[in-house]
Design a protein around this motif. Sequence first.
Motif, PDB file in Angstrom:
ATOM      1  N   THR A 168      34.821  70.437  32.052  1.00  0.00           N
ATOM      2  CA  THR A 168      33.440  69.819  32.282  1.00  0.00           C
ATOM      3  C   THR A 168      33.944  68.232  32.135  1.00  0.00           C
ATOM      4  N   ASN A 169      33.141  67.601  32.829  1.00  0.00           N
ATOM      5  CA  ASN A 169      33.105  65.826  32.800  1.00  0.00           C
ATOM      6  C   ASN A 169      32.174  65.351  31.772  1.00  0.00           C
ATOM      7  N   GLU A 170      31.208  66.367  31.430  1.00  0.00           N
ATOM      8  CA  GLU A 170      30.122  65.934  30.511  1.00  0.00           C
ATOM      9  C   GLU A 170      30.412  65.657  29.430  1.00  0.00           C
ATOM     10  N   PRO A 171      30.032  64.290  28.813  1.00  0.00           N
ATOM     11  CA  PRO A 171      30.585  63.800  27.504  1.00  0.00           C
ATOM     12  C   PRO A 171      29.723  64.383  26.622  1.00  0.00           C
ATOM     13  N   GLN A 172      28.928  64.892  26.574  1.00  0.00           N
ATOM     14  CA  GLN A 172      28.067  65.452  25.439  1.00  0.00           C
ATOM     15  C   GLN A 172      28.712  66.847  25.232  1.00  0.00           C
ATOM     16  N   ARG A 173      28.936  67.654  26.268  1.00  0.00           N
ATOM     17  CA  ARG A 173      29.619  69.019  26.233  1.00  0.00           C
ATOM     18  C   ARG A 173      31.115  68.976  25.678  1.00  0.00           C
ATOM     19  N   ILE A 174      31.922  68.001  26.083  1.00  0.00           N
ATOM     20  CA  ILE A 174      32.998  67.579  25.484  1.00  0.00           C
ATOM     21  C   ILE A 174      33.141  67.350  24.260  1.00  0.00           C
ATOM     22  N   ALA A 175      32.159  66.447  23.650  1.00  0.00           N
ATOM     23  CA  ALA A 175      32.231  66.195  22.300  1.00  0.00           C
ATOM     24  C   ALA A 175      31.940  67.497  21.464  1.00  0.00           C
ATOM     25  N   SER A 176      31.039  68.277  21.966  1.00  0.00           N
ATOM     26  CA  SER A 176      30.646  69.376  21.225  1.00  0.00           C
ATOM     27  C   SER A 176      31.751  70.545  21.214  1.00  0.00           C
ATOM     28  N   LEU A 177      32.574  70.671  22.196  1.00  0.00           N
ATOM     29  CA  LEU A 177      33.646  71.345  22.258  1.00  0.00           C
ATOM     30  C   LEU A 177      35.038  70.822  21.325  1.00  0.00           C
ATOM     31  N   MET A 178      34.767  69.512  21.329  1.00  0.00           N
ATOM     32  CA  MET A 178      36.069  68.880  20.295  1.00  0.00           C
ATOM     33  C   MET A 178      35.363  68.881  18.797  1.00  0.00           C
ATOM     34  N   GLN A 179      34.539  69.348  18.720  1.00  0.00           N
ATOM     35  CA  GLN A 179      33.776  69.499  17.305  1.00  0.00           C
ATOM     36  C   GLN A 179      33.357  68.115  16.712  1.00  0.00           C
ATOM     37  N   ILE A 180      32.867  67.290  17.653  1.00  0.00           N
ATOM     38  CA  ILE A 180      32.527  65.979  17.402  1.00  0.00           C
ATOM     39  C   ILE A 180      30.861  65.948  17.436  1.00  0.00           C
ATOM     40  N   ARG A 213      35.682  62.208   6.176  1.00  0.00           N
ATOM     41  CA  ARG A 213      36.243  63.529   5.646  1.00  0.00           C
ATOM     42  C   ARG A 213      36.592  64.423   6.600  1.00  0.00           C
ATOM     43  N   ARG A 214      37.403  64.210   7.579  1.00  0.00           N
ATOM     44  CA  ARG A 214      37.691  64.815   8.741  1.00  0.00           C
ATOM     45  C   ARG A 214      36.497  65.370   9.661  1.00  0.00           C
ATOM     46  N   ILE A 215      35.641  64.884   9.496  1.00  0.00           N
ATOM     47  CA  ILE A 215      34.457  65.276  10.362  1.00  0.00           C
ATOM     48  C   ILE A 215      34.326  63.947  11.546  1.00  0.00           C
ATOM     49  N   MET A 216      34.516  64.478  12.581  1.00  0.00           N
ATOM     50  CA  MET A 216      34.138  63.464  13.671  1.00  0.00           C
ATOM     51  C   MET A 216      32.786  63.089  14.008  1.00  0.00           C
ATOM     52  N   MET A 217      32.473  61.837  14.498  1.00  0.00           N
ATOM     53  CA  MET A 217      31.071  61.657  14.614  1.00  0.00           C
ATOM     54  C   MET A 217      30.932  60.388  15.700  1.00  0.00           C
ATOM     55  N   ILE A 218      30.116  60.441  16.623  1.00  0.00           N
ATOM     56  CA  ILE A 218      29.686  59.626  17.509  1.00  0.00           C
ATOM     57  C   ILE A 218      28.383  59.442  17.025  1.00  0.00           C
ATOM     58  N   HIS A 219      28.025  57.855  17.033  1.00  0.00           N
ATOM     59  CA  HIS A 219      26.691  57.581  16.588  1.00  0.00           C
ATOM     60  C   HIS A 219      26.125  56.792  17.895  1.00  0.00           C
ATOM     61  N   VAL A 220      24.878  57.003  18.447  1.00  0.00           N
ATOM     62  CA  VAL A 220      24.308  56.517  19.617  1.00  0.00           C
ATOM     63  C   VAL A 220      23.099  55.853  19.198  1.00  0.00           C
ATOM     64  N   ASN A 221      22.943  54.791  19.949  1.00  0.00           N
ATOM     65  CA  ASN A 221      21.489  54.058  19.701  1.00  0.00           C
ATOM     66  C   ASN A 221      20.447  54.891  20.768  1.00  0.00           C
ATOM     67  N   ARG A 222      19.626  55.430  19.654  1.00  0.00           N
ATOM     68  CA  ARG A 222      18.415  56.064  20.196  1.00  0.00           C
ATOM     69  C   ARG A 222      17.361  55.587  21.403  1.00  0.00           C
ATOM     70  N   ASN A 223      17.573  54.226  21.038  1.00  0.00           N
ATOM     71  CA  ASN A 223      16.641  53.326  22.043  1.00  0.00           C
ATOM     72  C   ASN A 223      17.297  52.862  23.483  1.00  0.00           C
ATOM     73  N   LEU A 224      18.347  53.460  23.579  1.00  0.00           N
ATOM     74  CA  LEU A 224      18.743  53.354  25.023  1.00  0.00           C
ATOM     75  C   LEU A 224      18.329  54.457  26.032  1.00  0.00           C
ATOM     76  N   ASP A 225      18.160  54.140  27.247  1.00  0.00           N
ATOM     77  CA  ASP A 225      17.775  55.375  28.133  1.00  0.00           C
ATOM     78  C   ASP A 225      19.090  56.301  28.201  1.00  0.00           C
ATOM     79  N   GLU A 226      18.679  57.717  28.557  1.00  0.00           N
ATOM     80  CA  GLU A 226      19.729  58.774  28.456  1.00  0.00           C
ATOM     81  C   GLU A 226      20.893  58.526  29.258  1.00  0.00           C
ATOM     82  N   THR A 227      20.952  57.659  30.386  1.00  0.00           N
ATOM     83  CA  THR A 227      21.657  57.500  31.356  1.00  0.00           C
ATOM     84  C   THR A 227      22.904  56.880  30.279  1.00  0.00           C
TER      85      THR A 227
END
Length: 156
Positions: free
Chosen positions: A17-29, A47-61
Amino acid sequence: MAMIKNMVKQLVSLHGTNEPQRIASLMQIIVFYEEFKNVWGYFNTSRRIMMIHVNRNLDETLQRFVIAHELGHRVLHPKVNVPFLKSNTLQSIDRIEREANQFAVELLIPDNLLLEGISIYEAASICGVPEEIADLKSRSALKHNSLSDEHSYLNL
């Protein structure tokens, strides 16, 4: 530029897939949607936990683009703490941010869209990529597109 394109191709092939959310999930981010005033997002590891923090005020795109950009940091710059560099050093991070943007553009805009004859800016709009960075898309697809347009013209 070709290196980033190849890394994106390998990532998409590996995860199907090229879907970023899915790739992040598969990479355990883990992706967190948080309240920020002036930040679109950032990547960190704790602590070896990878995280992406996204501004919830942005539109979904735009959130989708931010996740793709932050995946770029994870893949291209796994040891670089970009938020730390931004706030605590005078070191330029322009190259790092440009590479993460290019990664996001390559991930979100499939080459086949350009091969169908639409412009890079139309493809960016369709795929949720900010227009001002659409030109980071690898020129190899664009060159192939212009050659196929020329070939079509010659066959008319």
